[in-house]
Design a protein around this motif. Sequence first.
Motif, PDB file in Angstrom:
ATOM      1  N   UNK A   1      28.799 -12.927   7.829  1.00 40.63           N
ATOM      2  CA  UNK A   1      29.102 -12.827   6.395  1.00 40.63           C
ATOM      3  C   UNK A   1      27.878 -12.383   5.605  1.00 40.63           C
ATOM      4  N   UNK A   2      26.705 -12.910   5.975  1.00 44.40           N
ATOM      5  CA  UNK A   2      25.530 -12.526   5.192  1.00 44.40           C
ATOM      6  C   UNK A   2      25.151 -11.077   5.486  1.00 44.40           C
ATOM      7  N   UNK A   3      25.357 -10.635   6.727  1.00 46.51           N
ATOM      8  CA  UNK A   3      25.060  -9.236   7.049  1.00 46.51           C
ATOM      9  C   UNK A   3      25.972  -8.309   6.230  1.00 46.51           C
ATOM     10  N   UNK A   4      27.274  -8.621   6.199  1.00 46.69           N
ATOM     11  CA  UNK A   4      28.224  -7.792   5.428  1.00 46.69           C
ATOM     12  C   UNK A   4      27.815  -7.808   3.946  1.00 46.69           C
ATOM     13  N   UNK A   5      27.491  -8.995   3.449  1.00 53.30           N
ATOM     14  CA  UNK A   5      27.117  -9.130   2.045  1.00 53.30           C
ATOM     15  C   UNK A   5      25.866  -8.319   1.723  1.00 53.30           C
ATOM     16  N   UNK A   6      24.890  -8.371   2.606  1.00 47.99           N
ATOM     17  CA  UNK A   6      23.662  -7.614   2.350  1.00 47.99           C
ATOM     18  C   UNK A   6      23.925  -6.109   2.408  1.00 47.99           C
ATOM     19  N   UNK A   7      24.809  -5.692   3.312  1.00 43.61           N
ATOM     20  CA  UNK A   7      25.168  -4.268   3.384  1.00 43.61           C
ATOM     21  C   UNK A   7      25.746  -3.814   2.055  1.00 43.61           C
ATOM     22  N   UNK A   8      26.645  -4.619   1.507  1.00 44.63           N
ATOM     23  CA  UNK A   8      27.274  -4.265   0.231  1.00 44.63           C
ATOM     24  C   UNK A   8      26.237  -4.279  -0.899  1.00 44.63           C
ATOM     25  N   UNK A   9      25.379  -5.280  -0.876  1.00 48.98           N
ATOM     26  CA  UNK A   9      24.379  -5.400  -1.938  1.00 48.98           C
ATOM     27  C   UNK A   9      23.375  -4.233  -1.872  1.00 48.98           C
ATOM     28  N   UNK A  10      23.027  -3.845  -0.656  1.00 50.51           N
ATOM     29  CA  UNK A  10      22.070  -2.741  -0.505  1.00 50.51           C
ATOM     30  C   UNK A  10      22.611  -1.476  -1.163  1.00 50.51           C
ATOM     31  N   UNK A  11      23.943  -1.282  -1.097  1.00 50.25           N
ATOM     32  CA  UNK A  11      24.529  -0.080  -1.719  1.00 50.25           C
ATOM     33  C   UNK A  11      24.337  -0.123  -3.232  1.00 50.25           C
ATOM     34  N   UNK A  12      24.506  -1.289  -3.830  1.00 46.46           N
ATOM     35  CA  UNK A  12      24.292  -1.411  -5.281  1.00 46.46           C
ATOM     36  C   UNK A  12      22.846  -1.052  -5.620  1.00 46.46           C
ATOM     37  N   UNK A  13      21.921  -1.481  -4.767  1.00 46.65           N
ATOM     38  CA  UNK A  13      20.509  -1.189  -5.025  1.00 46.65           C
ATOM     39  C   UNK A  13      20.210   0.301  -4.802  1.00 46.65           C
ATOM     40  N   UNK A  14      20.936   0.914  -3.856  1.00 45.60           N
ATOM     41  CA  UNK A  14      20.787   2.369  -3.659  1.00 45.60           C
ATOM     42  C   UNK A  14      21.179   3.090  -4.948  1.00 45.60           C
ATOM     43  N   UNK A  15      22.297   2.666  -5.573  1.00 42.53           N
ATOM     44  CA  UNK A  15      22.711   3.271  -6.848  1.00 42.53           C
ATOM     45  C   UNK A  15      21.593   3.146  -7.876  1.00 42.53           C
ATOM     46  N   UNK A  16      21.019   1.951  -7.930  1.00 42.88           N
ATOM     47  CA  UNK A  16      19.967   1.724  -8.925  1.00 42.88           C
ATOM     48  C   UNK A  16      18.772   2.649  -8.641  1.00 42.88           C
ATOM     49  N   UNK A  17      18.447   2.797  -7.362  1.00 42.83           N
ATOM     50  CA  UNK A  17      17.341   3.679  -6.967  1.00 42.83           C
ATOM     51  C   UNK A  17      17.664   5.132  -7.346  1.00 42.83           C
ATOM     52  N   UNK A  18      18.902   5.545  -7.095  1.00 45.37           N
ATOM     53  CA  UNK A  18      19.285   6.936  -7.384  1.00 45.37           C
ATOM     54  C   UNK A  18      19.296   7.209  -8.891  1.00 45.37           C
ATOM     55  N   UNK A  19      19.524   6.159  -9.664  1.00 45.24           N
ATOM     56  CA  UNK A  19      19.497   6.347 -11.128  1.00 45.24           C
ATOM     57  C   UNK A  19      18.074   6.428 -11.652  1.00 45.24           C
ATOM     58  N   UNK A  20      17.103   6.326 -10.771  1.00 43.39           N
ATOM     59  CA  UNK A  20      15.719   6.525 -11.177  1.00 43.39           C
ATOM     60  C   UNK A  20      14.957   5.244 -11.407  1.00 43.39           C
ATOM     61  N   UNK A  21      15.544   4.121 -11.020  1.00 44.26           N
ATOM     62  CA  UNK A  21      14.809   2.861 -11.198  1.00 44.26           C
ATOM     63  C   UNK A  21      14.033   2.472  -9.945  1.00 44.26           C
TER      64      UNK A  21
ATOM     65  N   UNK B   1       0.840  -1.206   0.000  1.00 40.35           N
ATOM     66  CA  UNK B   1       0.000   0.000   0.000  1.00 40.35           C
ATOM     67  C   UNK B   1       0.872   1.252   0.000  1.00 40.35           C
ATOM     68  N   UNK B   2       0.484   2.247  -0.810  1.00 42.17           N
ATOM     69  CA  UNK B   2       1.222   3.516  -0.851  1.00 42.17           C
ATOM     70  C   UNK B   2       2.441   3.485  -1.756  1.00 42.17           C
ATOM     71  N   UNK B   3       2.759   2.358  -2.341  1.00 41.89           N
ATOM     72  CA  UNK B   3       3.942   2.229  -3.220  1.00 41.89           C
ATOM     73  C   UNK B   3       3.716   3.092  -4.466  1.00 41.89           C
ATOM     74  N   UNK B   4       4.624   4.047  -4.777  1.00 40.31           N
ATOM     75  CA  UNK B   4       4.335   5.018  -5.845  1.00 40.31           C
ATOM     76  C   UNK B   4       5.245   4.852  -7.062  1.00 40.31           C
ATOM     77  N   UNK B   5       5.848   3.685  -7.249  1.00 37.70           N
ATOM     78  CA  UNK B   5       6.711   3.488  -8.424  1.00 37.70           C
ATOM     79  C   UNK B   5       6.058   2.464  -9.358  1.00 37.70           C
ATOM     80  N   UNK B   6       6.425   2.596 -10.665  1.00 35.56           N
ATOM     81  CA  UNK B   6       5.871   1.582 -11.568  1.00 35.56           C
ATOM     82  C   UNK B   6       6.861   0.428 -11.743  1.00 35.56           C
TER      83      UNK B   6
END
Length: 552
Positions: free
Chosen positions: A532-552, A499-504
């Motif tokens: 290890x999984x916490x560190x990995x997810x932290x790193x992966x989240x940054x990649x997704x932040x980039x994708x979000x900032x690029x407008x996706x 609910x409230x999600x505003x992206x397509x």
Amino acid sequence: MTRPAIVTVDDDPAVSRAVARDLRRRFGEQYQIIRAVSGDDGLHALREIKLRGGRVAVLLADYRMPQMNGIAFLEQAMDLFPNARRVLLTAYADTDAAIQAINVVDVDHYLLKPWDPPEEHLYPVIEALLEAWRAAGDREVADVKVVGHRWSTPSYKVRDFLARNLVPYRWFAADEPEGRRILDAAGHGPEAVPLVVTPDGHALAAPTQSEVAAAVGLSTVPERDFYDLVIIGGGPAGLGAAVYGASEGLRTVLVEKRATGGQAGQSSRIENYLGFPDGVSGAQLTERARRQANRFGAEVLTACPVVGMEVRGSGRVIRYAETGEISAHAVILATGVSYRPLTAPGVAELTGRGVYYGSAATEAAACRDTDVYIVGGANAAGQAAAYLARYARSVSILVRGDSLERSMSYYLIQQLAAIENVRVLTQTELVEAHGNGHLEELTLHDRKAGTRRTVPATYLFVFIGAEPHTEWLGDTIARDGRGFIYTGTDLLSGGARPPGWDRDRDPLYLECSVPGIFAAGDVRANSVKRVASAVGEGAMAVTLVHRYLEGN
Ligand SMILES: Cc1cc2nc3c(=O)[nH]c(=O)nc-3n(C[C@H](O)[C@H](O)[C@H](O)COP(=O)(O)OP(=O)(O)OC[C@H]3O[C@@H](n4cnc5c(N)ncnc54)[C@H](O)[C@@H]3O)c2cc1C
């Protein structure tokens, strides 16, 4: 190392200068020569030296001084530096009075003024006294000093905070002589504990965690108002995100409630983290990660709890420590989990006074020759047992189930089996903790035999059921029934977006129910609870932040 001091007190400036000059000529290279013109002045200097952790080798005081005579000064100085050697300077006419006084107060020597030539009358005396002082073995304490009560929760919290931030400190009990001397030098009584004294002699009575952090040089406030990325939580997931975020050019700030390291920081030895075949202590691993994040330009704030978050247009705003605000394009939630409190009677009252949640490393040395109990059957409990066994007389692990096999790694079970003073009490439940001011006994229930017994115990460490740190999020972010944060496809109910999600587009893999806010590590629903999984997810989240900032 700073040089020990020789302190001289004389109200006649000319004499005072002459004593200091003669002393400096012979002893100035190895000793600081400190000159005071009254007893009060001298005591003030001594208090400062005490707070900075310095040493005083010899005190010289003139007998005849107006407000406080030399005897009174030396008497009070002894309270601060009992090992310092004491000399009274007297004029010929006062010799009898001085000798009588020496019999009353413990003065090592008296010197008649003038002492010319010093080679004959002054230096041999001081040299003998210095030799006696060196034999007494005073040590400089250049670290932070903490004066407190062994069984007090606030005192424990200060020590734990410093230990987790790897700030070296010396601990002094408030009811022991040196603890009392430091309190006295700071002008406080026992009610001021915990007293924290910085290496430059600045004393803080009963400070808050952020006051301690600021005093020992840890950042507690951000340098700017707006960042590309705010990371909340400084455990492995948050530190992983900070290293990758800053190294990839994002203006990054990490905001940590207490000290960086999170749960991993409490681990005495992590043996299954990639690249450390001999294991690594959690504190070491996370301290390196913090330095690495700093080196890439990430800001790391400690003792700074985040208390709220809201969306303002494209900005994501977090509120910290009551009134502060930081805005950013994106947020990573990495607030992890902590252990559920034990509800057995007596446990709450004795928490911090013999009962501790997941903090074996801080207390280990104090466990020497005591009987220690651990509640919990997962790896964290096993590691704590192996570590504490090096200090304690006995370590007993209390487990409700009939074995450790389902909850603990095989290698740890094998390790524990080989340690003589560790035993595992299966099908055993803690039903009550007893103690007057600190833990003294535990009542245990043997579920198999249906019997109860009370055993002596000085320490109890609790490692049961993790609960996520998400209560402060209110309704902003979707979570499961236990409070863990939903991300990615977990948010799609029958294919429908939250609910409230505003992206397509659908939420990205680690994205929460609000675009631009991500979760990583133990706080995420269905996460693997491992470093290890916490560190990995932290790193992966940054990649997704980039994708979000690029407008996706
Ligand atoms: C004693 C012990 C031993 C362990 N041993 C191992 C092992 O050998 N191997 C292994 O793989 N795993 C081990 N684990 C598990 C592992 O440590 C965790 O899975 C890992 O630390 C999770 O990292 P995290 O960053 O997600 O969360 P955490 O480590 O829990 O860190 C979360 C951080 O967020 C902070 N925080 C919470 N709320 C706020 C707020 N409102 N504002 C700001 N900051 C906040 C917390 O103070 C904390 O520092 C162990 C755990 C413990 C307790």
